[in-house]
Design an enzyme around this catalytic site. Structure first.
Site, short mmCIF file in Angstrom:
data_model
loop_
_atom_site.label_atom_id
_atom_site.label_comp_id
_atom_site.label_asym_id
_atom_site.label_seq_id
_atom_site.Cartn_x
_atom_site.Cartn_y
_atom_site.Cartn_z
N TRP A 1 0.85 -1.19 0.00
CA TRP A 1 0.00 0.00 0.00
C TRP A 1 0.89 1.24 0.00
CZ3 TRP A 1 0.74 3.44 3.96
CH2 TRP A 1 1.30 2.96 5.15
N GLU B 1 7.34 8.26 14.10
CA GLU B 1 7.54 7.59 12.81
C GLU B 1 8.43 8.43 11.88
OE1 GLU B 1 6.67 4.66 11.89
OE2 GLU B 1 5.02 4.02 13.17
N GLU C 1 8.73 1.28 6.40
CA GLU C 1 8.36 2.14 7.53
C GLU C 1 8.17 3.60 7.09
OE1 GLU C 1 8.15 1.78 11.03
OE2 GLU C 1 8.16 -0.41 10.92
N HIS D 1 4.71 5.10 6.79
CA HIS D 1 3.88 5.35 7.97
C HIS D 1 3.86 6.83 8.33
CE1 HIS D 1 4.93 0.96 9.30
NE2 HIS D 1 4.29 1.01 8.15
N GLU E 1 8.88 -3.01 17.97
CA GLU E 1 7.89 -3.26 16.92
C GLU E 1 6.57 -3.76 17.49
OE1 GLU E 1 8.01 -2.25 14.00
OE2 GLU E 1 10.00 -2.40 13.13
N THR F 1 4.84 -0.76 18.95
CA THR F 1 4.27 0.06 17.89
C THR F 1 2.99 -0.55 17.35
OG1 THR F 1 6.51 0.73 17.30
CG2 THR F 1 4.79 1.18 15.70
N ASP G 1 1.54 -3.56 9.42
CA ASP G 1 2.95 -3.55 9.01
C ASP G 1 3.86 -3.80 10.20
OD1 ASP G 1 2.66 -3.08 6.32
OD2 ASP G 1 3.54 -1.07 6.34
N GLU G 2 3.57 -3.12 11.30
CA GLU G 2 4.42 -3.26 12.49
C GLU G 2 4.40 -4.70 13.01
OE1 GLU G 2 6.26 -0.90 12.91
OE2 GLU G 2 5.27 1.03 12.68
N HIS H 1 6.72 -6.76 10.87
CA HIS H 1 8.12 -6.48 11.20
C HIS H 1 8.50 -7.08 12.56
CE1 HIS H 1 7.80 -2.72 8.41
NE2 HIS H 1 7.96 -3.84 7.74
#
Length: 396
Positions: free
Chosen positions: A95, A138, A176, A179, A229, A232, A261-262, A265
């Protein structure tokens, strides 16, 4: 990476303080920036230090990992390529911020912005304080890539190295980066925040760096990133929940997408540490205990807006009150990692390793007890002005 709190430092009678450890210095009210103007006599001394970090950091320890252990990371490069790089997504399948924002090329752009601003108008100031703090954290991404590239044996030695560790660091950074871009643009369009003050805070934060106390050791570094992570993931997940409860489903989608996403990761970093436990259980458990004894310092703990010497503490107090990220979450993350890495089941450890094992297995309950006592003593906090929201006051 976003908001993280330090649950073991309780300073105030009014509210739990999630702040720097006690060795941190007091912030200077002035940070000297370079100027293109010819300096007067009194300005010459200032210009010798174009940027003076606003806080002191801990006594710096470097390269604490025995050099022979670098070979461990060299030896598992093949494993990392097969098992870690798979957690990266192809750029074409990722995305992008524009997927969630008004289209500036569209004839309906103005109307889309009006709709976004109408939804944002219903959100309380305290929510924006937390969302802005997350975004600023971020946006300090250059600092985090720098931190990863301090780690012996896994750093990107050339800037375009083809080792799996270097590929991961660059591609992780690229993922990242979306974000902060997304949250920054959303906040800009919302009209609810003072973007210049936010931009100043970002510049101060990147200029100040961070002090995670990882000592150039990938053992400490990957334990740190595993913890961060997950923190987050929790923080963005909770801002998504709040946005949904407040009726802004689009913002909830934005925060939830970042949280996903976090989580991905987090899985990669915890898998690296899991491999280290398999290869070197004693060295890894000692590093885990060391990181937790020092406490996990937060990426934005040097946050400053040019006005508030205790900005991070005030921001953290709002996040704690809204239950976006709390001391309880800190304990939960520790407990999760202890279970994820099967710390209690390790055998064949040295005497020091067994002590570290006992310490880690008993730490989460201890943190919870401290948090419960602090909450029992806590009083209603005062209201504080936040420059990010035009100095409107928010209860901490």
């Amino acid at each position: 990476m976003a908001l993280k709190l330090n649950p073991l430092t309780f300073q105030s009678q009014n509210y739990p303080s999630f702040s720097l450890p006690s060795m941190a210095g007091i912030r200077s009210p002035k940070v000297f920036m370079a100027s293109t103007l010819s300096p007067g006599p009194k300005e010459v001394e200032s210009l010798k230090k174009p940027f003076s970090p606003p806080r002191e950091v801990h006594v710096q320890v470097t390269h604490s990992m025995p050099p022979q252990k670098i070979e461990i990371f060299k030896s598992i490069e093949g494993w990392a390529e097969k098992n870690i790089l798979t957690y990266l997504k192809p750029v074409e399948k990722c995305w992008q911020p524009q997927d969630f924002l008004p289209d500036p090329a569209s004839d309906g752009f103005d109307e889309q912005v009006r709709e976004l601003r109408a939804r944002a108008k219903e959100l309380p100031d305290e929510y924006f304080v937390v969302l802005v703090g997350d975004m600023i954290t971020e946006e300090a991404l250059p600092t985090y890539q720098t931190m990863l590239n301090t780690l012996d044996g896994v750093r990107d030695e050339t800037g375009a190295s083809l080792t799996p560790w270097a590929i991961w660091t660059r591609a992780w950074t690229a993922e990242e980066n979306r974000h902060g871009d997304l949250l920054n643009k959303y906040l800009y369009l919302s009209g609810r925040v003072d973007m210049r003050q936010i931009e100043k805070t970002i510049q101060y934060l990147i200029g100040s760096g961070m002090d995670p106390r990882t000592e150039n050791s990938p053992y400490l570094g990957f334990i740190y990133t595993s913890f961060q992570e997950r923190a987050t993931f929790i923080s963005h997940g909770n801002t998504a929940r709040h946005a949904k409860d407040l009726g802004d489903l689009k913002l909830a989608q934005i925060c939830g997408t970042i949280a996903a996403d976090e989580k991905r990761h987090e899985t990669a970093y915890t898998k690296i540490v899991e491999k280290l436990f398999e290869i070197d259980p004693d060295g890894t458990i000692l590093s885990f205990a060391d990181m937790m004894r020092k406490k996990i310092s937060m990426p934005a703990h040097l946050m400053y807006d040019g006005r508030d010497d205790n900005l991070f503490e005030h921001f953290s107090a709002v996040a704690q009150r809204l239950e976006v990220y709390t001391a309880r979450d800190y304990a939960d993350i520790l407990e999760f990692l202890v279970e994820r890495w099967k710390v209690a089941d390790l055998s064949g450890l040295s005497g020091e390793g067994r002590k570290a094992q006992d310490y880690l297995c008993g730490l989460a309950p201890r943190i919870r007890r401290l948090e419960e006592r602090a909450q029992a003593r806590a009083k209603v906090g005062p209201a504080m002005p936040f420059s990010w929201i035009f100095d409107r006051q928010v209860k901490i």
